[in-house]
Each structure stands twice: as structure tokens, then as C-alpha cells.
Design an enzyme around this catalytic site. Structure first.
Site, short mmCIF file in Angstrom:
data_model
loop_
_atom_site.label_atom_id
_atom_site.label_comp_id
_atom_site.label_asym_id
_atom_site.label_seq_id
_atom_site.Cartn_x
_atom_site.Cartn_y
_atom_site.Cartn_z
N GLU A 296 0.84 -1.35 -0.08
CA GLU A 296 -0.16 0.08 0.21
C GLU A 296 0.77 1.28 -0.09
O GLU A 296 0.61 2.28 1.01
CB GLU A 296 -0.98 -0.17 1.28
CG GLU A 296 -1.88 -0.99 1.02
CD GLU A 296 -2.85 -1.43 2.30
OE1 GLU A 296 -2.78 -0.62 3.38
OE2 GLU A 296 -3.63 -2.33 2.39
N GLU B 170 -6.10 -10.51 -1.11
CA GLU B 170 -6.81 -10.37 0.32
C GLU B 170 -8.31 -10.01 -0.46
O GLU B 170 -8.78 -8.74 -0.72
CB GLU B 170 -6.45 -8.78 0.85
CG GLU B 170 -5.14 -8.81 1.32
CD GLU B 170 -4.68 -7.71 2.11
OE1 GLU B 170 -5.76 -6.96 2.74
OE2 GLU B 170 -3.38 -7.63 2.72
O1 9MR Z 1 -6.94 -7.82 9.07
C1 9MR Z 1 -6.10 -7.28 9.80
C2 9MR Z 1 -6.67 -6.65 10.79
O2 9MR Z 1 -6.77 -7.70 11.58
C3 9MR Z 1 -5.75 -5.50 11.42
O3 9MR Z 1 -6.27 -5.00 12.62
C4 9MR Z 1 -5.58 -4.44 10.49
C5 9MR Z 1 -4.73 -3.27 10.95
O4 9MR Z 1 -4.69 -2.25 9.93
O5 9MR Z 1 -5.00 -5.04 9.11
C6 9MR Z 1 -5.74 -5.80 8.73
O6 9MR Z 1 -5.31 -6.26 7.52
C7 9MR Z 1 -4.99 -5.50 6.53
C8 9MR Z 1 -3.84 -5.96 5.63
O7 9MR Z 1 -2.76 -6.24 6.45
C9 9MR Z 1 -3.31 -4.92 4.44
N1 9MR Z 1 -4.38 -4.79 3.67
C10 9MR Z 1 -5.85 -4.16 4.42
C11 9MR Z 1 -6.11 -5.11 5.61
C12 9MR Z 1 -7.35 -4.91 6.15
O8 9MR Z 1 -7.20 -3.52 6.82
#
Ligand code: 9MR
Length: 318
Positions: A117, A222
Site C-alpha cells: 500500500e 486479500e
Molecule cells: O485484517 C487485519 C486486521 O486484523 C488488523 O487490525 C488491520 C490493521 O490495520 O490490518 C488488517 O489487514 C490489512 C492488511 O494487513 C493490509 N491490507 C488491508 C487489510 C485490512 O485492513
């Protein structure tokens, strides 16, 4: 499942035991750690690493013959503040982190989401703490470091909203730049946090084709499909999903899997196993009840699960 297809799921640490684990090992051949390989989990203070949870996670994948994806090395979230404030420097921290983490799982993690990102909605490098500390070339640096610590690991770039042409153009530029400099880049991870009616089929097709044209592997790394209105406090499905929406969700999943498999996607990873553990219950509005995945809160398969199985079967028979 079509031969060679990798179907993955993101799991958090507590799901590598019990009911969830049994479902995962039965239905998937790839796992992505939802949080345990992120910086804040692994590297809470300079020189101090906490590998226990990540070690268990990687071992779980190996034990069950599933490939493990490394998610993620360089992201602007879930990085402890010391990385950017310690006067001994962000660059030194990054070098050590990549060496320790990628080196530790060398040969055991198939590929890494090296930079995650990094782009803004216009397709320019976002104003992230990494960029402020290290300059624009931090992206290339991260790939070079990762490659040095595991020369056989695949290296990916991952981002969301890549169905939008402007942002995608930025990702295509970023990847081409690495390619033209001879820096290893194997694939793009498309964060498909999508809805019942966006993106359109044409947008998905175009996106997959544009990345495929770079000669890299293309993954939906994802995937989940929110059933809730995005920016709103409405929380209409607390008691469960009405049959009609359940069917819509099933059709939407079938459509996405079909498009992905028709367009050379090499891996499709669901961002979570069951509705109860999805991040979408708390984003963008905290405390709602979303139903974005293939299993419900009691780990019962939903119509969307059957629809996906059907699509996978039809591709196997092709
Ligand atoms: O699913 C993840 C969640 O448990 C965390 O709290 C969060 C923190 O920002 O990150 C989520 O996963 C992310 C992923 O690492 C990167 N792309 C977006 C995902 C959803 O936020």
C-alpha cells in the site's frame, strides 16, 4: 480445484488450532498471516524480536503442506513509533528487520508482500513515514534487501483500489521501474476488499489483464465482499443475512472466482475464514455485523462457499 491454483486464507494466531484449523487444512493450500508477521508483532523495540507466534504460524503451514505468504515487510500501519523516531535511524532498522525476518524464514516462506500500500489514490507514492525517512527509493531498497536475505523467495507488491485506472497506473509504473532496474519483482497482490456491486466485471478484467501484461504473477491476495453500506452507521444484518442477500453474495463470489481463474490469477486468498473474525466488522464503522466471507460465525459453510466450490470444480474439469 484447477490444477496449480492456489486458494488461500488469512488467519490470525488463534485460528491455528481447533475448528478453524481443521477447515483450513481441508480446504486451502496457502495461508497468509493476518497479523503475526507484521512489524509491531515481530519487532517491538530496536534489536528485540518476538518470533514465537510467527514461528508457530509458519510451522502450522509447513506441517500441513500449505504455502505461507510473508505479509508484510514495509507498510505504513502496524509499525511501532520507534522505527521512525529513534535517532539511530530508520534505514538501519529496516535493514536489520528484513535481514532477521526474511532470513529466519528463508526457504520456508514462498513469497513476501515486500511493500504494501505505498500508493495514494492518484497513483503517486503516498506520504508515508517510510518515504519521509528514506526518500522515494525506499521501495527499491526494500526489494533489494529482501532478495539478499532469501534469494529464492518470490517478492510481491500489494495494494488496494487497483481497479481504479489512476491508482493502477501508479502500480504499473512502480513495478516497471523495478523491472527496468533489474530488481526482483515476481507478482502483484491485489487487495480485493470489494462489494456486491463494485468493481464491475469489466474493471476486474482490465485490471487483471494490465498486470498480466507485465509478465508477473497476479494474485487476489486479500479478498472479501462486504454486504454493508460503506460509510454509514446502518447495521441491518445483526440477526443474520436475509436469504436474498445471501444468494447475491454467493453469485458475486462465483463471479469473482470465475473472472480470476479465466484471467490467469495464480492465487486467490480470502481475507479471513469466518464472518465472525473479519476485520470488516470494525471497518469503516466499528461494531457492525458484516458477513463478507465463506463461513458464518458458527463456522457453517454459506451458499457462497458452495458457489465457489462449484466454480473451482468446473475449472478442474475444463
Ligand atoms: O485484517 C487485519 C486486521 O486484523 C488488523 O487490525 C488491520 C490493521 O490495520 O490490518 C488488517 O489487514 C490489512 C492488511 O494487513 C493490509 N491490507 C488491508 C487489510 C485490512 O485492513
Amino acid at each position: 480445484m484447477p490444477p496449480g491454483a492456489r486458494i488461500g486464507v488469512a488467519l490470525n494466531e488463534r485460528q491455528i488450532d481447533g475448528v478453524a484449523a481443521a477447515l483450513v487444512t481441508r480446504h486451502f493450500n496457502s495461508i497468509s498471516p493476518e497479523n503475526v508477521l507484521k512489524w509491531e508483532s515481530l519487532h517491538p523495540a530496536r534489536g528485540r524480536y518476538a518470533f514465537a507466534a510467527a514461528d508457530r504460524y509458519v510451522a502450522f503451514g509447513e506441517r500441513h503442506g500449505m504455502e505461507v505468504t510473508g505479509h508484510t515487510l514495509v507498510w505504513h500501519q502496524q509499525v511501532p513509533a520507534w522505527v521512525f523516531t529513534d535517532p539511530r535511524g530508520t534505514r538501519a532498522a529496516l535493514k536489520d528487520h528484513v535481514k532477521q525476518v526474511v532470513g529466519r524464514y528463508r526457504g520456508r516462506i514462498r513469497g513476501w508482500d515486500v511493500v504494501n500500500e505505498a500508493l495514494d489514490e492518484r497513483g503517486a507514492l503516498r506520504d508515508s513515514p517510510w518515504r519521509r525517512a528514506l526518500g522515494d527509493d525506499y521501495v527499491a531498497e526494500a526489494y533489494t534487501l529482501a532478495h539478499a536475505s532469501d534469494p529464492d523467495a518470490e517478492l510481491y507488491y500489494a495494494d488496494y483500489n487497483l481497479f481504479r485506472p489512476e491508482k493502477r497506473a501508479g502500480a504499473l509504473r512502480l513495478i516497471r521501474d523495478l523491472q527496468s532496474r533489474g530488481i526482483r519483482i515476481d507478482g502483484v497482490g491485489i487487495h480485493a476488499h470489494w462489494g456486491l456491486d463494485f468493481p464491475t466485471k469489466d474493471e476486474i478484467r482490465q485490471m487483471l489483464a494490465d498486470f498480466d501484461a507485465l509478465g508477473i504473477s497476479v494474485m487476489l491476495s486479500e479478498l472479501d465482499v462486504s454486504v454493508l453500506p460503506r460509510r454509514s452507521d446502518l447495521n441491518p444484518y445483526v440477526q443474520g443475512l436475509p436469504r436474498e442477500i445471501q444468494q447475491k453474495l454467493a453469485q458475486r463470489y462465483a463471479e469473482i472466482f470465475r473472472l480470476a481463474l479465466e484471467n490467469k490469477t495464480t492465487r486467490i486468498t480470502l481475507w479471513g475464514l469466518d464472518d465472525g473474525s473479519s476485520w470488516l466488522n470494525d471497518y469503516p464503522v466499528p461494531g457492525r455485523t458484516n458477513h463478507p466471507l465463506l463461513w458464518d460465525r458458527a463456522y457453517r459453510p454459506k451458499p457462497a462457499f458452495d458457489a465457489v466450490v462449484e466454480v473451482l470444480r468446473s475449472f478442474r474439469e475444463k
